[in-house]
Scaffold this motif. Structure first.
Motif, mmCIF file in Angstrom:
data_model
loop_
_atom_site.group_PDB
_atom_site.id
_atom_site.type_symbol
_atom_site.label_atom_id
_atom_site.label_comp_id
_atom_site.label_asym_id
_atom_site.label_seq_id
_atom_site.Cartn_x
_atom_site.Cartn_y
_atom_site.Cartn_z
ATOM 1 N N LEU A 19 18.075 -12.792 -0.756
ATOM 2 C CA LEU A 19 18.702 -12.932 0.203
ATOM 3 C C LEU A 19 18.222 -11.651 1.368
ATOM 4 O O LEU A 19 18.035 -12.185 2.461
ATOM 5 N N SER A 20 18.387 -10.589 0.678
ATOM 6 C CA SER A 20 18.024 -9.393 1.516
ATOM 7 C C SER A 20 16.408 -9.103 1.689
ATOM 8 O O SER A 20 16.292 -8.241 2.670
ATOM 9 N N ASP A 21 15.555 -9.888 1.162
ATOM 10 C CA ASP A 21 14.063 -9.736 1.279
ATOM 11 C C ASP A 21 13.725 -10.387 2.650
ATOM 12 O O ASP A 21 13.849 -11.567 2.721
ATOM 13 N N GLY A 22 12.705 -9.841 3.307
ATOM 14 C CA GLY A 22 11.842 -10.245 4.496
ATOM 15 C C GLY A 22 13.082 -10.663 5.525
ATOM 16 O O GLY A 22 14.019 -10.162 5.795
ATOM 17 N N ARG A 23 12.409 -11.767 6.439
ATOM 18 C CA ARG A 23 13.071 -11.672 7.645
ATOM 19 C C ARG A 23 14.128 -12.925 7.621
ATOM 20 O O ARG A 23 15.295 -13.080 8.029
ATOM 21 N N MET A 24 13.839 -13.711 6.577
ATOM 22 C CA MET A 24 14.775 -14.859 6.395
ATOM 23 C C MET A 24 15.798 -14.514 5.522
ATOM 24 O O MET A 24 15.761 -15.012 4.266
ATOM 25 N N ARG A 25 17.078 -14.306 6.131
ATOM 26 C CA ARG A 25 18.168 -13.885 5.134
ATOM 27 C C ARG A 25 19.231 -14.942 4.775
ATOM 28 O O ARG A 25 19.919 -14.624 3.919
#
Length: 321
Positions: A128-134
């Motif tokens: 969930l914490s990776d990239g822009r899409m949380r």
């Protein structure tokens, strides 16, 4: 049984994945809350089929026969692969063999659900914490197939919740990449009778997503209504411009290297449904009369993905197998 067929009775029954070690795969999907609904053994042909789906009292189709459900996963095991150090499936997400993308489960409390998966030692393609899409995560099953995890509630509503109930989960959708969105939408809507639930356009990302399904008793979701509570949706991913490249094609999962096998639609009247498909000039991979198995047919979609057509036993009161 009537001699006609109506697409309003159809169901997106299952998605088939080839697996290396069925024990490990069944363990994983059981951890996600699925139950083994049926196992079919074909020792003469040296393969077994495992049908898994959500079957708790809170599940969308609890207690129904296997073919009267949506959102099942069929695992296909060819004998001996579990002992073959060289054997590896194609997960559909590695060039040049991209095609099938992922399955997706929707969960009650996404942060707690992802933490539970991580605590069990399973790997993530995207946390969930990776990239822009949380608000989405991708966990990897034992064969490195992607399983998307989405929340049934807004992210902020579940951020402090520590518990998750697997009995409330849904096998929400299966994603396939398509070359020409217009052709694929026409096929799935006009030929297979699905309805378009929603679409997401990303001009910046150069792609569009289309979510389709069979409305059934719930009907087509209204404007602003989510689809996370549904089972058996089909997500088509179209990367803009692929339709203009004559040489471009996606991997169907059934030519080497193999992985994803097919999606399956169960119908009210198998003979009538196949006659209807014949009248619509579909491309057949296997007619009912072909081969030894006279109770299944396979058609090809515009990208040559296999679509199995089977009888929903609710309409015949007779076992398929």
């Amino acid at each position: 049984m009537a001699s006609t067929t109506e697409t309003k009775n159809y169901k997106f029954n299952h998605s088939m994945l080839r697996v290396k070690d069925p024990k490990e795969s069944v363990k994983f999907y059981s951890f996600l809350g699925m139950s083994m609904l049926k196992k079919l053994e074909f020792p003469d042909a040296k393969f077994d089929l495992y049908f898994l789906g959500y079957d708790s009292p809170k599940a969308a189709s609890a207690g129904n026969n296997v073919w009267d459900r949506e959102g099942l996963i069929e695992l296909t095991h060819n004998y001996g692969t579990e002992n073959d150090a060289e054997y590896k499936v194609n997960n559909g997400n590695v060039e040049p063999h991209r095609g099938f993308g992922h399955t997706c489960i929707s969960v009650d409390n996404i942060q707690a659900a992802c933490q539970r998966i991580e605590d069990a030692g399973y790997k993530f393609q995207k946390k969930l914490s990776d990239g822009r899409m949380r608000h989405i995560a991708f966990v990897l099953d034992p064969d490195d197939y992607f399983v998307e995890v989405v929340g049934q509630k807004p992210l902020e509503a579940t951020e402090n919740v520590k518990e998750t109930d697997v009995e409330t989960y849904r096998m929400n959708h299966t994603m396939l990449r398509v070359k020409d969105a217009e052709k694929s939408l026409k096929f799935y809507q006009e030929v297979l009778g699905m309805s378009l639930y929603r679409k997401h356009e990303s001009e910046a990302g150069g792609f569009s997503l289309f979510f389709l399904g069979y409305p059934g008793e719930k009907g087509v979701p209204g404007e602003g209504q989510g689809t996370a509570d549904r089972e058996g949706l089909l997500e088509l991913t179209w990367n803009h411009g692929t339709e203009k490249d004559e040489s471009f094609s996606y991997h169907d999962g059934n030519s080497q290297p193999q992985g994803f096998g097919h999606i399956c639609v169960s119908v009210d009247n198998l003979d009538a449904a196949c006659s209807r498909l014949e009248s619509l000039n579909v491309n057949w991979k296997k007619r009912l009369t072909d081969g030894r198995m006279k109770n299944v047919a396979f058609v090809l979609d515009p990208d040559n993905y296999f679509i199995e057509i089977v009888q929903n036993e609710r309409f015949t009161d007779k076992a398929n197998f």
